[in-house]
Design a protein around this motif. Sequence first.
Motif, mmCIF file in Angstrom:
data_model
loop_
_atom_site.group_PDB
_atom_site.id
_atom_site.type_symbol
_atom_site.label_atom_id
_atom_site.label_comp_id
_atom_site.label_asym_id
_atom_site.label_seq_id
_atom_site.Cartn_x
_atom_site.Cartn_y
_atom_site.Cartn_z
ATOM 1 N N GLY A 42 -29.241 -12.806 53.776
ATOM 2 C CA GLY A 42 -29.983 -13.544 52.450
ATOM 3 C C GLY A 42 -31.239 -13.853 52.842
ATOM 4 O O GLY A 42 -32.218 -13.455 51.913
ATOM 5 N N ASP A 47 -30.873 -11.641 48.989
ATOM 6 C CA ASP A 47 -29.654 -11.838 48.068
ATOM 7 C C ASP A 47 -28.408 -11.873 49.248
ATOM 8 O O ASP A 47 -28.819 -11.209 50.280
ATOM 9 C CB ASP A 47 -29.402 -10.586 47.287
ATOM 10 N N GLU A 48 -27.352 -12.379 48.899
ATOM 11 C CA GLU A 48 -26.256 -12.307 49.828
ATOM 12 C C GLU A 48 -25.703 -10.814 49.511
ATOM 13 O O GLU A 48 -26.162 -10.172 48.546
ATOM 14 C CB GLU A 48 -25.102 -13.209 49.412
#
Length: 147
Positions: A42, A47-48
């Motif tokens: 992340g 973002d994951e």
Amino acid sequence: MSAMGDRVVALAEGWIGTPYRHQGAARGIGCDCIGLIRGIWGELYGDEPGPVPAYAPDWAERSGEDRLLDAARRLFGGPLPIGEAEPGDLLLFRWRPDCAAKHAGILVRPRHFIHAYEQSAVTRSALVPSWKRKIAAVHRFPDVSGD
């Protein structure tokens, strides 16, 4: 070491001391080994890598699938030969040859890695022979645009 490897190592070092928390992924608050990798991902990419369903501590033993290796292949591409591991690479471990991979860490030097150590915290550990024998796969983080 590549610029990307330097970046991954620096991020991993920033997680040292984060308490161990099963399914956690918050630097300074709590994480497990999967959460450490999710958190670094992340920080690198914004973002994951995707939703992670809830998992029990014995998920690898019960599932009969090598979900951690499958996820690494999907996100990082094919594994590298273990002898080509560089600082910043993802290391996946299996406890026994007949078990699914269940632990993850980041190589930070040829003989050290950072991982979330159960019942403790994110820590730097020596990559001693007993750990090296358990390496199931090595993956390199994809380059960030502009690197």
